[in-house]
Design an enzyme around this catalytic site. Structure first.
Site, mmCIF file in Angstrom:
data_model
loop_
_atom_site.group_PDB
_atom_site.id
_atom_site.type_symbol
_atom_site.label_atom_id
_atom_site.label_comp_id
_atom_site.label_asym_id
_atom_site.label_seq_id
_atom_site.Cartn_x
_atom_site.Cartn_y
_atom_site.Cartn_z
ATOM 1 N N PHE A 82 -2.583 -7.509 -8.271
ATOM 2 C CA PHE A 82 -2.085 -8.081 -9.523
ATOM 3 C C PHE A 82 -0.590 -7.833 -9.677
ATOM 4 O O PHE A 82 0.114 -8.574 -10.355
ATOM 5 C CB PHE A 82 -2.854 -7.529 -10.729
ATOM 6 N N LYS A 83 -0.080 -6.815 -9.022
ATOM 7 C CA LYS A 83 1.342 -6.471 -9.115
ATOM 8 C C LYS A 83 2.236 -7.539 -8.491
ATOM 9 O O LYS A 83 3.433 -7.589 -8.774
ATOM 10 C CB LYS A 83 1.587 -5.125 -8.458
ATOM 11 N N ASP A 84 1.671 -8.390 -7.660
ATOM 12 C CA ASP A 84 2.456 -9.481 -7.073
ATOM 13 C C ASP A 84 3.085 -10.359 -8.155
ATOM 14 O O ASP A 84 4.175 -10.901 -7.954
ATOM 15 C CB ASP A 84 1.576 -10.363 -6.184
ATOM 16 N N LEU B 250 6.234 -8.440 -9.122
ATOM 17 C CA LEU B 250 7.108 -8.014 -8.029
ATOM 18 C C LEU B 250 7.681 -9.175 -7.218
ATOM 19 O O LEU B 250 8.765 -9.037 -6.638
ATOM 20 C CB LEU B 250 6.393 -7.005 -7.148
ATOM 21 N N ASP C 64 -1.619 -0.217 -3.563
ATOM 22 C CA ASP C 64 -1.171 -1.590 -3.363
ATOM 23 C C ASP C 64 0.218 -1.863 -3.941
ATOM 24 O O ASP C 64 0.795 -2.903 -3.687
ATOM 25 C CB ASP C 64 -2.186 -2.584 -3.922
#
Length: 170
Positions: free
Chosen positions: A121-123, A126, A155
């Site tokens: 989900f951090k994509d 980021l 991740d």
């Protein structure tokens, strides 16, 4: 924090611990954590009229992201054409045109946050951060240089590294 109306100036940000106040978007992005180890939060939040929200209903994820970010980041920090480019390139890294599709599962709405390049989900954040870094470095921040050290067992590291992958001036 206060609410503000339309303005030609970008929102400023202050540390949650009070050590740094009223910094611009570029400075906050290039700084990361505040020197007092606090997080930067907006000093004010834009007001959005119901009529404007109604116009956003039919927008794609990319288009909506530009509109929302534009409420905080104006031309004094990132010109609209460049902001649109940053957002669109960031979203193009996802396997779904919707970036984070909302699906129905047995009458329940589920937001899928795994369509980014590293399935994290951090994509979502980021990918954009890497493109903001690239723009700010190209336009004079930090003398055009940035060093990023990543050490993680989760991740976050892979999402951060992928967000910087292939960028100029890394």
């Amino acid at each position: 924090m206060k609410m503000n109306g339309a303005s030609d100036k970008s929102t400023t940000y202050s540390s949650t611990r009070g050590g740094q106040k009223h910094l611009d978007f570029r400075t906050v992005v290039m700084t990361g954590l505040a020197h007092d180890r606090g997080l930067f939060v907006p000093d004010s939040f834009p007001q959005i009229a119901i009529e404007e929200l109604d116009t956003w209903k039919g927008l794609s994820f990319k288009e909506l992201a530009v509109e929302v970010i534009r409420k905080f980041v104006k031309d004094d920090q990132v010109p609209l054409t460049k902001l649109r480019d940053i957002v669109y390139r960031s979203c193009d890294a996802f396997r779904s045109e919707d970036v984070t599709p909302l699906i129905d599962v047995g009458g329940h709405s589920i937001l899928e946050l795994f369509h980014g390049p590293t399935f994290a989900f951090k994509d979502v954040a980021l990918q954009m951060l890497g493109n903001f870094f690239e723009y700010f470095l190209e336009t004079g921040s930090n003398g055009g240089r940035l060093a990023v050290l990543g050490a993680t067992s989760g991740d976050t590291g892979s999402a951060a590294i992928y967000g910087l992958r292939g960028k100029k001036r890394n």
